[in-house]
Design a protein around this motif. Sequence first.
Motif, PDB file in Angstrom:
ATOM      1  N   GLU A  52       6.652   5.707   7.247  1.00 27.90           N
ATOM      2  CA  GLU A  52       7.354   6.712   8.028  1.00 27.90           C
ATOM      3  C   GLU A  52       8.129   6.076   9.179  1.00 27.90           C
ATOM      4  OE1 GLU A  52       7.562   9.711   7.077  1.00 27.90           O
ATOM      5  OE2 GLU A  52       6.021   9.697   5.513  1.00 27.90           O
ATOM      6  N   ASP A  53       7.599   4.991   9.694  1.00 22.67           N
ATOM      7  CA  ASP A  53       8.230   4.268  10.792  1.00 22.67           C
ATOM      8  C   ASP A  53       8.795   2.960  10.264  1.00 22.67           C
ATOM      9  OD1 ASP A  53       8.971   2.958  13.073  1.00 22.67           O
ATOM     10  OD2 ASP A  53       7.006   2.999  14.032  1.00 22.67           O
ATOM     11  N   GLN A  54      10.111   2.874  10.164  1.00 23.72           N
ATOM     12  CA  GLN A  54      10.729   1.664   9.632  1.00 23.72           C
ATOM     13  C   GLN A  54      10.570   0.461  10.571  1.00 23.72           C
ATOM     14  OE1 GLN A  54      12.553   0.780   6.546  1.00 23.72           O
ATOM     15  NE2 GLN A  54      11.049   2.363   6.055  1.00 23.72           N
ATOM     16  N   ASP A  55      10.336   0.711  11.869  1.00 25.56           N
ATOM     17  CA  ASP A  55      10.047  -0.403  12.768  1.00 25.56           C
ATOM     18  C   ASP A  55       8.747  -1.098  12.354  1.00 25.56           C
ATOM     19  OD1 ASP A  55      12.315  -0.083  14.271  1.00 25.56           O
ATOM     20  OD2 ASP A  55      11.343   1.067  15.867  1.00 25.56           O
ATOM     21  N   SER A  56       7.766  -0.306  11.913  1.00 28.85           N
ATOM     22  CA  SER A  56       6.524  -0.899  11.416  1.00 28.85           C
ATOM     23  C   SER A  56       6.798  -1.705  10.152  1.00 28.85           C
ATOM     24  CB  SER A  56       5.490   0.191  11.137  1.00 28.85           C
ATOM     25  OG  SER A  56       4.995   0.748  12.335  1.00 28.85           O
ATOM     26  N   GLY A  57       7.641  -1.175   9.273  1.00 30.39           N
ATOM     27  CA  GLY A  57       8.011  -1.912   8.074  1.00 30.39           C
ATOM     28  C   GLY A  57       8.686  -3.224   8.412  1.00 30.39           C
ATOM     29  N   MET A  58       9.556  -3.215   9.408  1.00 31.45           N
ATOM     30  CA  MET A  58      10.227  -4.430   9.850  1.00 31.45           C
ATOM     31  C   MET A  58       9.203  -5.459  10.346  1.00 31.45           C
ATOM     32  SD  MET A  58      12.941  -4.805  13.001  1.00 31.45           S
ATOM     33  CE  MET A  58      11.698  -4.243  14.187  1.00 31.45           C
ATOM     34  N   ARG A  59       8.243  -5.012  11.129  1.00 35.51           N
ATOM     35  CA  ARG A  59       7.234  -5.940  11.658  1.00 35.51           C
ATOM     36  C   ARG A  59       6.364  -6.505  10.539  1.00 35.51           C
ATOM     37  NH1 ARG A  59       6.423  -1.333  15.641  1.00 35.51           N
ATOM     38  NH2 ARG A  59       8.017  -1.752  17.236  1.00 35.51           N
ATOM     39  N   LEU A  60       6.054  -5.682   9.536  1.00 36.13           N
ATOM     40  CA  LEU A  60       5.299  -6.167   8.382  1.00 36.13           C
ATOM     41  C   LEU A  60       6.084  -7.248   7.641  1.00 36.13           C
ATOM     42  CD1 LEU A  60       3.920  -2.752   7.085  1.00 36.13           C
ATOM     43  CD2 LEU A  60       2.549  -4.630   8.019  1.00 36.13           C
TER      44      LEU A  60
ATOM     45  N   THR B  80     -11.702  -6.534  -1.345  1.00 37.90           N
ATOM     46  CA  THR B  80     -10.756  -5.663  -2.052  1.00 37.90           C
ATOM     47  C   THR B  80      -9.346  -6.211  -1.889  1.00 37.90           C
ATOM     48  OG1 THR B  80     -10.479  -4.251  -0.085  1.00 37.90           O
ATOM     49  CG2 THR B  80     -12.176  -3.607  -1.690  1.00 37.90           C
ATOM     50  N   PRO B  81      -8.451  -5.897  -2.812  1.00 36.93           N
ATOM     51  CA  PRO B  81      -7.060  -6.369  -2.683  1.00 36.93           C
ATOM     52  C   PRO B  81      -6.379  -5.769  -1.456  1.00 36.93           C
ATOM     53  CG  PRO B  81      -7.512  -5.551  -4.904  1.00 36.93           C
ATOM     54  CD  PRO B  81      -8.664  -5.137  -4.045  1.00 36.93           C
ATOM     55  N   GLY B  82      -5.426  -6.507  -0.915  1.00 33.07           N
ATOM     56  CA  GLY B  82      -4.646  -5.987   0.193  1.00 33.07           C
ATOM     57  C   GLY B  82      -3.746  -4.855  -0.269  1.00 33.07           C
ATOM     58  N   ILE B  83      -3.774  -3.743   0.461  1.00 32.86           N
ATOM     59  CA  ILE B  83      -2.923  -2.611   0.078  1.00 32.86           C
ATOM     60  C   ILE B  83      -2.127  -2.112   1.277  1.00 32.86           C
ATOM     61  CG2 ILE B  83      -4.399  -1.861  -1.828  1.00 32.86           C
ATOM     62  CD1 ILE B  83      -5.459   0.372   0.003  1.00 32.86           C
ATOM     63  N   LEU B  84      -0.913  -1.694   0.995  1.00 36.52           N
ATOM     64  CA  LEU B  84      -0.085  -0.987   1.970  1.00 36.52           C
ATOM     65  C   LEU B  84      -0.213   0.501   1.685  1.00 36.52           C
ATOM     66  CD1 LEU B  84       2.975  -3.407   1.863  1.00 36.52           C
ATOM     67  CD2 LEU B  84       1.403  -3.094   3.780  1.00 36.52           C
ATOM     68  N   TRP B  85       0.690   1.295   2.192  1.00 36.01           N
ATOM     69  CA  TRP B  85       0.637   2.733   1.943  1.00 36.01           C
ATOM     70  C   TRP B  85       1.956   3.161   1.321  1.00 36.01           C
ATOM     71  CZ3 TRP B  85       0.251  -0.071   6.251  1.00 36.01           C
ATOM     72  CH2 TRP B  85       1.195   0.080   7.264  1.00 36.01           C
TER      73      TRP B  85
ATOM     74  N   MET C 281      18.415  -2.252   7.062  1.00 41.54           N
ATOM     75  CA  MET C 281      17.561  -2.452   5.898  1.00 41.54           C
ATOM     76  C   MET C 281      16.467  -1.392   5.859  1.00 41.54           C
ATOM     77  SD  MET C 281      16.884  -6.535   5.457  1.00 41.54           S
ATOM     78  CE  MET C 281      16.219  -6.740   7.086  1.00 41.54           C
ATOM     79  N   GLU C 282      16.063  -1.055   4.644  1.00 44.03           N
ATOM     80  CA  GLU C 282      14.911  -0.170   4.470  1.00 44.03           C
ATOM     81  C   GLU C 282      13.745  -0.994   3.944  1.00 44.03           C
ATOM     82  OE1 GLU C 282      13.503   3.824   2.054  1.00 44.03           O
ATOM     83  OE2 GLU C 282      15.629   3.414   2.353  1.00 44.03           O
ATOM     84  N   PHE C 283      12.613  -0.861   4.610  1.00 45.86           N
ATOM     85  CA  PHE C 283      11.437  -1.652   4.258  1.00 45.86           C
ATOM     86  C   PHE C 283      10.443  -0.773   3.508  1.00 45.86           C
ATOM     87  CE2 PHE C 283      13.273  -3.557   8.036  1.00 45.86           C
ATOM     88  CZ  PHE C 283      13.342  -4.892   7.683  1.00 45.86           C
ATOM     89  N   GLN C 284      10.038  -1.221   2.344  1.00 50.40           N
ATOM     90  CA  GLN C 284       9.053  -0.491   1.548  1.00 50.40           C
ATOM     91  C   GLN C 284       8.527  -1.402   0.451  1.00 50.40           C
ATOM     92  OE1 GLN C 284       8.238   2.754   2.560  1.00 50.40           O
ATOM     93  NE2 GLN C 284       6.456   2.217   1.334  1.00 50.40           N
ATOM     94  N   TRP C 285       7.210  -1.326   0.176  1.00 53.46           N
ATOM     95  CA  TRP C 285       6.638  -2.077  -0.936  1.00 53.46           C
ATOM     96  C   TRP C 285       5.297  -1.450  -1.292  1.00 53.46           C
ATOM     97  CZ3 TRP C 285       3.311  -6.980  -1.071  1.00 53.46           C
ATOM     98  CH2 TRP C 285       3.277  -7.499  -2.379  1.00 53.46           C
ATOM     99  N   TYR C 286       5.219  -0.847  -2.463  1.00 54.90           N
ATOM    100  CA  TYR C 286       3.972  -0.220  -2.913  1.00 54.90           C
ATOM    101  C   TYR C 286       3.909  -0.325  -4.438  1.00 54.90           C
ATOM    102  CZ  TYR C 286       0.012   3.033  -2.861  1.00 54.90           C
ATOM    103  OH  TYR C 286      -1.225   3.598  -2.984  1.00 54.90           O
ATOM    104  N   PRO C 287       3.655  -1.544  -4.946  1.00 57.57           N
ATOM    105  CA  PRO C 287       3.574  -1.723  -6.401  1.00 57.57           C
ATOM    106  C   PRO C 287       2.363  -1.020  -7.001  1.00 57.57           C
ATOM    107  CG  PRO C 287       2.904  -3.725  -5.265  1.00 57.57           C
ATOM    108  CD  PRO C 287       3.418  -2.791  -4.206  1.00 57.57           C
ATOM    109  N   GLY C 288       2.371  -0.901  -8.316  1.00 59.24           N
ATOM    110  CA  GLY C 288       1.337  -0.145  -9.014  1.00 59.24           C
ATOM    111  C   GLY C 288      -0.072  -0.633  -8.763  1.00 59.24           C
ATOM    112  N   HIS C 289      -0.261  -1.949  -8.596  1.00 62.91           N
ATOM    113  CA  HIS C 289      -1.632  -2.452  -8.414  1.00 62.91           C
ATOM    114  C   HIS C 289      -2.234  -1.970  -7.095  1.00 62.91           C
ATOM    115  CE1 HIS C 289       0.305  -5.706  -6.002  1.00 62.91           C
ATOM    116  NE2 HIS C 289      -0.854  -5.736  -5.384  1.00 62.91           N
ATOM    117  N   MET C 290      -1.386  -1.634  -6.105  1.00 58.62           N
ATOM    118  CA  MET C 290      -1.916  -1.124  -4.846  1.00 58.62           C
ATOM    119  C   MET C 290      -2.445   0.295  -5.007  1.00 58.62           C
ATOM    120  SD  MET C 290       0.600  -2.529  -1.850  1.00 58.62           S
ATOM    121  CE  MET C 290       0.993  -4.282  -1.720  1.00 58.62           C
ATOM    122  N   ALA C 291      -1.716   1.119  -5.755  1.00 56.36           N
ATOM    123  CA  ALA C 291      -2.186   2.476  -6.026  1.00 56.36           C
ATOM    124  C   ALA C 291      -3.520   2.429  -6.778  1.00 56.36           C
ATOM    125  CB  ALA C 291      -1.140   3.244  -6.828  1.00 56.36           C
ATOM    126  N   LYS C 292      -3.621   1.498  -7.715  1.00 56.28           N
ATOM    127  CA  LYS C 292      -4.863   1.336  -8.486  1.00 56.28           C
ATOM    128  C   LYS C 292      -6.005   0.878  -7.585  1.00 56.28           C
ATOM    129  CE  LYS C 292      -6.653  -1.022 -12.610  1.00 56.28           C
ATOM    130  NZ  LYS C 292      -6.321  -1.995 -13.685  1.00 56.28           N
TER     131      LYS C 292
END
Length: 282
Positions: A181-189, A172-177, A1-12
Amino acid sequence: MEFQWYPGHMAKAKKAMQEDIKLIDVIIELVDSRIPYSSKNPDIDSLANGKSRVMVMNKYDLADSPVTDEWVKYYESKGYFVARANSKDRTGVKAINNIIQKACHEKIERDRRRGILNRPVRALVAGIPNVGKSTFINSFTGRACTKTGNKPGVTKGKQWIRLNKNVELLDTPGILWPKFEDQDSGMRLAFIGSIKDELYNIYELSILLIKFLLEDYPGAISSCYKTEIPAGSSEADVLGIIAKCRGCIKSGAEPDLDKAGKCLVDDFRAGRLGRITLEKPM
């Protein structure tokens, strides 16, 4: 699996944080004590711009205590003022006010020399989604200032909160990045619920969690589900055993592995598998 989540409200939210940082004296960053490295947003470091840093290792009641001690030493060696906290029962929260004053001692003394008295310290409270930030603020202030929830994305906007005459908090809202770069970190998240559950396959995630538990906490599953795990069992075999223990059975007496996987992940998040830390300092 590839882990990623960065919706528009986080960039804002990140852009707004860049504007707010000039008003801030200290950054209070919450991390999850079960993953003190993976839950630390590297973007906060680039935004900090030399500000004093307080790290709150939240949910420490769910983490492996000796490993938490290692992480505290690690981050203190990096120049952070570090506190352990369980925001739900307020353990360790009260002491953080003194830690903020200690972190901002030079700034407070500089103001005093300039004749600026009684100006409250302004602290920005930051952290990734579902790290317990809103619960922490409510516990810290002793009143319900923010909405809380056990899923990411509850806090949508920023707000100033007066703690006392000495401290003002900017929530402030919770934000990811943008990219892990490290999918193991994504897995743990994903394990701790900082990425929306709908974005990945719960069966595959539970298999990865079982693999980790069998290697690092081999007695956790047996203890939680009151059953023996035969030697040489595969991760899928173990999930089948969990399905039977939890009554996750489909028609035809087949184990419902997806449902069992969700039960396992939920049990981990709630601490029913015991005090577990998913990573150690390098």
